[in-house]
Design a protein around this motif. Structure first.
Motif, PDB file in Angstrom:
ATOM      1  N   GLU A  11      -8.317  46.358  88.143  1.00 44.35           N
ATOM      2  CA  GLU A  11      -7.839  47.123  89.115  1.00 44.35           C
ATOM      3  C   GLU A  11      -8.372  48.367  88.190  1.00 44.35           C
ATOM      4  O   GLU A  11      -9.054  49.121  89.053  1.00 44.35           O
ATOM      5  CB  GLU A  11      -6.594  46.864  89.439  1.00 44.35           C
ATOM      6  CG  GLU A  11      -5.894  47.634  90.911  1.00 44.35           C
ATOM      7  CD  GLU A  11      -5.025  47.995  90.821  1.00 44.35           C
ATOM      8  OE1 GLU A  11      -4.205  47.772  90.302  1.00 44.35           O
ATOM      9  OE2 GLU A  11      -5.042  49.168  92.137  1.00 44.35           O
ATOM     10  N   PHE A  12      -8.242  49.307  87.153  1.00 42.84           N
ATOM     11  CA  PHE A  12      -8.212  50.040  86.587  1.00 42.84           C
ATOM     12  C   PHE A  12      -9.933  50.303  86.790  1.00 42.84           C
ATOM     13  O   PHE A  12     -10.313  51.205  86.741  1.00 42.84           O
ATOM     14  CB  PHE A  12      -7.280  50.578  85.507  1.00 42.84           C
ATOM     15  CG  PHE A  12      -8.043  51.746  84.699  1.00 42.84           C
ATOM     16  CD1 PHE A  12      -7.095  52.769  84.790  1.00 42.84           C
ATOM     17  CD2 PHE A  12      -9.387  52.415  84.151  1.00 42.84           C
ATOM     18  CE1 PHE A  12      -7.406  54.141  84.780  1.00 42.84           C
ATOM     19  CE2 PHE A  12      -9.605  54.164  83.890  1.00 42.84           C
ATOM     20  CZ  PHE A  12      -8.795  54.603  84.486  1.00 42.84           C
ATOM     21  N   LYS A  13     -10.689  49.261  86.327  1.00 43.74           N
ATOM     22  CA  LYS A  13     -11.741  49.207  85.982  1.00 43.74           C
ATOM     23  C   LYS A  13     -12.608  49.217  87.562  1.00 43.74           C
ATOM     24  O   LYS A  13     -14.020  49.726  87.595  1.00 43.74           O
ATOM     25  CB  LYS A  13     -12.658  47.815  85.476  1.00 43.74           C
ATOM     26  CG  LYS A  13     -12.358  47.711  83.723  1.00 43.74           C
ATOM     27  CD  LYS A  13     -13.120  46.455  83.056  1.00 43.74           C
ATOM     28  CE  LYS A  13     -12.639  45.199  83.052  1.00 43.74           C
ATOM     29  NZ  LYS A  13     -12.640  44.190  82.437  1.00 43.74           N
ATOM     30  N   HIS A  17     -15.005  55.590  87.240  1.00 47.12           N
ATOM     31  CA  HIS A  17     -16.579  56.341  87.892  1.00 47.12           C
ATOM     32  C   HIS A  17     -17.573  55.731  86.608  1.00 47.12           C
ATOM     33  O   HIS A  17     -18.355  54.964  87.157  1.00 47.12           O
ATOM     34  CB  HIS A  17     -16.695  57.412  87.334  1.00 47.12           C
ATOM     35  CG  HIS A  17     -15.664  58.510  87.684  1.00 47.12           C
ATOM     36  ND1 HIS A  17     -15.917  58.908  88.830  1.00 47.12           N
ATOM     37  CD2 HIS A  17     -14.593  59.084  87.398  1.00 47.12           C
ATOM     38  CE1 HIS A  17     -15.087  59.668  89.538  1.00 47.12           C
ATOM     39  NE2 HIS A  17     -14.542  60.002  88.638  1.00 47.12           N
ATOM     40  N   VAL A  18     -16.874  54.800  84.979  1.00 41.05           N
ATOM     41  CA  VAL A  18     -17.522  54.519  84.139  1.00 41.05           C
ATOM     42  C   VAL A  18     -17.077  52.984  83.714  1.00 41.05           C
ATOM     43  O   VAL A  18     -16.041  53.483  83.417  1.00 41.05           O
ATOM     44  CB  VAL A  18     -18.064  55.583  83.369  1.00 41.05           C
ATOM     45  CG1 VAL A  18     -18.855  54.757  82.381  1.00 41.05           C
ATOM     46  CG2 VAL A  18     -18.450  56.394  83.660  1.00 41.05           C
ATOM     47  N   ASP A  19     -17.621  52.200  84.303  1.00 46.64           N
ATOM     48  CA  ASP A  19     -17.707  51.021  83.254  1.00 46.64           C
ATOM     49  C   ASP A  19     -18.261  50.153  81.783  1.00 46.64           C
ATOM     50  O   ASP A  19     -18.707  51.463  82.092  1.00 46.64           O
ATOM     51  CB  ASP A  19     -17.632  49.860  84.505  1.00 46.64           C
ATOM     52  CG  ASP A  19     -18.544  48.939  85.483  1.00 46.64           C
ATOM     53  OD1 ASP A  19     -19.750  49.890  84.021  1.00 46.64           O
ATOM     54  OD2 ASP A  19     -18.530  48.560  85.735  1.00 46.64           O
ATOM     55  N   ASN A 401       0.336  50.464  80.938  1.00 45.34           N
ATOM     56  CA  ASN A 401      -0.788  50.586  81.767  1.00 45.34           C
ATOM     57  C   ASN A 401      -1.453  51.774  82.348  1.00 45.34           C
ATOM     58  O   ASN A 401      -2.584  51.706  83.326  1.00 45.34           O
ATOM     59  CB  ASN A 401       0.193  51.289  84.029  1.00 45.34           C
ATOM     60  CG  ASN A 401       1.121  49.304  84.057  1.00 45.34           C
ATOM     61  OD1 ASN A 401       0.033  48.218  84.053  1.00 45.34           O
ATOM     62  ND2 ASN A 401       1.812  49.912  84.732  1.00 45.34           N
ATOM     63  N   CYS A 402      -1.623  52.562  81.368  1.00 40.35           N
ATOM     64  CA  CYS A 402      -2.197  53.360  81.188  1.00 40.35           C
ATOM     65  C   CYS A 402      -3.360  53.401  80.072  1.00 40.35           C
ATOM     66  O   CYS A 402      -2.178  53.943  78.905  1.00 40.35           O
ATOM     67  CB  CYS A 402      -1.248  55.016  81.048  1.00 40.35           C
ATOM     68  SG  CYS A 402      -0.322  54.892  82.557  1.00 40.35           S
ATOM     69  N   PRO A 420     -12.656  56.617  73.884  1.00 38.68           N
ATOM     70  CA  PRO A 420     -12.561  55.576  74.094  1.00 38.68           C
ATOM     71  C   PRO A 420     -13.068  56.067  76.168  1.00 38.68           C
ATOM     72  O   PRO A 420     -12.296  57.242  76.249  1.00 38.68           O
ATOM     73  CB  PRO A 420     -12.047  54.493  74.577  1.00 38.68           C
ATOM     74  CG  PRO A 420     -10.720  55.906  73.747  1.00 38.68           C
ATOM     75  CD  PRO A 420     -11.463  56.813  73.166  1.00 38.68           C
ATOM     76  N   LEU A 421     -13.159  55.591  76.948  1.00 41.81           N
ATOM     77  CA  LEU A 421     -13.314  55.815  77.930  1.00 41.81           C
ATOM     78  C   LEU A 421     -12.823  55.413  79.169  1.00 41.81           C
ATOM     79  O   LEU A 421     -12.823  53.223  78.798  1.00 41.81           O
ATOM     80  CB  LEU A 421     -14.775  55.919  79.221  1.00 41.81           C
ATOM     81  CG  LEU A 421     -16.794  56.622  78.403  1.00 41.81           C
ATOM     82  CD1 LEU A 421     -17.183  56.580  79.150  1.00 41.81           C
ATOM     83  CD2 LEU A 421     -15.365  57.857  78.588  1.00 41.81           C
ATOM     84  N   PRO A 422     -11.833  55.040  80.012  1.00 42.03           N
ATOM     85  CA  PRO A 422     -10.713  54.931  80.196  1.00 42.03           C
ATOM     86  C   PRO A 422     -10.958  53.120  80.835  1.00 42.03           C
ATOM     87  O   PRO A 422     -10.154  52.219  80.865  1.00 42.03           O
ATOM     88  CB  PRO A 422      -9.607  55.766  80.801  1.00 42.03           C
ATOM     89  CG  PRO A 422     -10.793  56.439  81.278  1.00 42.03           C
ATOM     90  CD  PRO A 422     -11.492  56.653  80.415  1.00 42.03           C
TER      91      PRO A 422
END
Ligand code: WTA
Length: 645
Positions: A11-13, A17-19, A401-402, A420-422
């Motif tokens: 869901e976060f992915k 903005h950036v995967d 979750n974060c 890292p990008l989240p």
């Protein structure tokens, strides 16, 4: 690297903005064709004159020169305020949470605009103009942000001095940049106690002369106003709320910020207007995956670079809602951070490992009392984070979750360099992971100075090419800039940190490789503490090293030799501790002082710090070769002393 990895949720992915694929593509583009990449990115800002020249940089030792967007013009306050007014004038720009948990304030972009315009006119009225330096010595109050932005509106250069610094340290910084004005407050409430800022300014002026001072009435205390002092409220009330923004060249100086290095007095790091702002804005959005409407909180102080880039400039350039906190994590109790997160529904939370370690020690119940379900991304900065603290942050605060972004960067770099990008990377506890767009890290062999080609390696961390947020020079001393960052490893920017690259190509910062230590996330030059100590009449010589400290990361360990005939007493240790606090500030307070009737020196008189570090660490087995010492028996004496403590 073995150990667990923590990928973002599906869901976060999806909302990020950036995967991973986008990171890979954007990173490749940013290093393959920096000109094209940054030309596209620069449209995030509003330019009064669009740059046609993008990058003009050289790391060549003989000719270090860094220019980005050099023929462009813009104004920072326009980018952080005016351009948002049509679409988000009524949106909260700044949430201010006071030291007192019952007091807070929401400031909209419209209100911010009014305050900053008025403040800019107040500055003009006091004779401050384009290119003048203004020192800010303020608590974490909205006026700190107003003052920064007001300077940018008229093209004045601010230099913020952390309110925890002593009058002596303040005076050195005021003189160092020949400031025209000091902006302070009567007092700074923190953790229920008031620091007398205006009184400190008065003491500083005994050293740096009668520089004019604007005093913000924070507590209303009677602080005695001289003819060089001006009350903020009265002037603001009279000021017009319209002040035309000064168009600035992209390479005009935006601010100076003093920071500690290996040798000598702190140096004035200079950042300029266009590249810095663009880099702060882009990293803020991408690293924290900031989305419109999110509530973002960075717990730093504006006295440090983190406060510059990630409380004020980055978030406001993005039209974000940024939270400013005046207090401390443990007042009125150890639940304060989490109470504030719940109260203001914080989505992104950014803090230092030292705070996490301190809070971890207070038990989980302080966190569990509060509803933290709005949190989406957690960040850390300032020092390496130990896996235990990382796991606690992840499990207890983030409830698994974060994503945690462990951001490695420096005052000198302006913004995040590795993180890292989240939504893109599976994080690893303690790893800074991947370079940000445009950043080209290399690992060098410390002695040969050559790049290590193997993926898995350890060495000295350098950066191979410029990025827009890079510092441009040391204020008034370009030679020192070249010498500090470009002379040890020719052709590279030398960060002063060591690092490890694991088999996956991910980066782990291993800590400073020079004589800088990291105390509670604050950067401290051991040379500064030494020179404070030897300034005391009874001290003949001092050597200062860092040693591992459970909460602070590193503690300050001082070896002190007294003048002939002076007595080595416990009272004198206390006196020296107070002395250093007075010379620099409480953040430089020695944790341990060891009397050292002799220091280990080479025959040429150089103190062997390697040995002192080992003794401070209680690691006597690894002292290495002591045969080159002028008097090897000194070492045994120091070890005896250490053991008997
Ligand atoms: C250290 C703070 C490990 C590092 C933004 C650097 C870190 C110095 C990290 C800069 C991190 C900062 N992991 N170490 N995520 N972030 N550092 O100038 O040693 O106050 O060189 O800037 O802090 O400190 P400064």
């Amino acid at each position: 690297m073995s150990g667990n990895t923590y990928p973002p949720s599906a869901e976060f992915k999806k909302n990020a903005h950036v995967d991973q694929a986008k990171y890979d593509a954007m990173y490749a583009a940013s290093v393959n064709d920096p000109e094209a990449f940054w030309k596209e990115q620069m449209t995030r800002l509003e330019w009064s004159k669009t740059p046609t020249k993008i990058k003009n940089t050289s790391f060549d030792y003989h000719n270090v020169s860094i220019k980005w967007f050099e023929d462009g013009e813009l104004n920072v306050s326009v980018n952080c305020i005016d351009r948002h007014l049509a679409t988000r004038g009524d949106q909260t720009a700044i949430i201010w949470e006071s030291d007192d948990p019952n007091v807070d304030q929401h400031i909209t972009y419209n209100e911010l605009s009014e305050k900053v315009n008025k403040f800019a006119n107040v500055l003009k009225g006091l004779g401050v103009g384009k290119g003048d330096r203004v020192v800010l010595y303020l608590p974490m109050i909205p006026e700190a942000a107003y003052a920064m932005l007001a300077c940018t509106r008229i093209g004045a250069i601010h230099s913020i001095v952390f309110a925890g610094f002593s009058p002596e340290a303040l005076a050195a910084r005021v003189s160092g940049c020949d400031a025209k004005l000091i902006i302070t407050a009567d007092e700074a409430p923190r953790g229920g106690r008031n620091t007398p800022l205006k009184k400190n300014v008065d003491k500083a002026r005994e050293h740096c002369g009668d520089v004019a001072c604007l005093v913000v009435e924070r507590t209303g205390a009677d602080v005695g106003m001289s003819k060089h002092d001006h009350g903020y409220t009265a002037l603001l009330n009279e000021a017009s709320s319209e002040c035309a923004p000064e168009p600035m060249n992209a390479e005009d100086e935006l601010f100076i910020l003093y920071t500690s290095g290996s040798t000598g007095a702190p140096k004035g790091v200079v950042h300029t207007t266009g590249g810095y702002l663009l880099y702060a804005a882009l990293t803020h959005e991408v690293t924290f995956d900031y989305h419109d409407g999110d509530i973002y909180w960075c717990t730093a102080d504006v006295g440090w670079v983190t406060g510059h880039s990630y409380i004020v400039y980055g978030p406001l350039a993005n039209g974000a809602t940024t939270l400013m906190f005046e207090g401390v994590p443990t007042y009125p109790d150890a639940g304060r951070f989490w109470a504030v997160c719940e109260k203001h529904k914080v989505n992104q939370f950014y803090t230092a490992p030292t705070a996490l370690r301190a809070l971890m020690g207070q038990g989980n119940s302080w966190v569990e009392k509060y509803d933290l379900s709005d949190l989406k991304v957690l960040g850390t900065v300032g020092e390496p984070i130990n896996p235990e603290a990382w796991n606690w942050y992840n499990d207890v605060v983030g409830k698994g979750n974060c994503p945690i972004v462990d951001t490695w960067w420096q005052t000198e770099t302006g913004g995040h360099m590795m993180t890292p990008l989240p939504g893109a990377h599976a994080t690893k506890p303690g790893a800074a992971m991947k370079p940000f767009f445009g950043v080209q890290p290399v690992v060098l062999d410390p002695t040969a100075g050559t790049e290590i080609a193997e993926t898995e390696c350890e060495g000295v961390l350098c950066i191979a090419d410029s990025w827009p947020g890079q510092m441009r020079t040391v204020y008034g001393d370009h030679e020192r800039f070249v010498k500090t960052y470009f002379s040890d490893y020719k052709g590279y920017y030398f960060a002063g940190d060591g690092c490890r690259r694991d088999a996956d190509g991910d980066y782990w910062i291993t800590g400073r490789v020079d004589d800088v230590i990291n105390v509670s996330g604050h950067r401290m030059g051991t040379a500064e503490v030494e020179s404070a100590l030897v300034a005391h009449a009874k001290v003949a010589e001092a050597a200062v090293v860092g040693y591992p400290h459970d909460i602070k990361g590193q503690g300050i360990y001082c070896y002190v030799t007294l003048m002939e005939g002076e007595e080595y007493t416990d009272e004198l240790k206390t006196e020296l501790r107070n002395w250093v606090r007075q010379e620099i500030g409480p953040i430089a307070s020695p944790d341990l002082i060891q009397w050292a009737p002799g220091l280990p020196k080479t025959r040429s008189g150089k103190i062997m710090r390697r040995i002192l570090r080992k003794i401070a660490e209680n690691d006597y087995g690894a002292l290495g070769d002591t045969s080159t010492l002028a008097d090897p028996s000194v070492v045994d004496e120091l070890i005896d002393n250490r053991m008997n403590k």
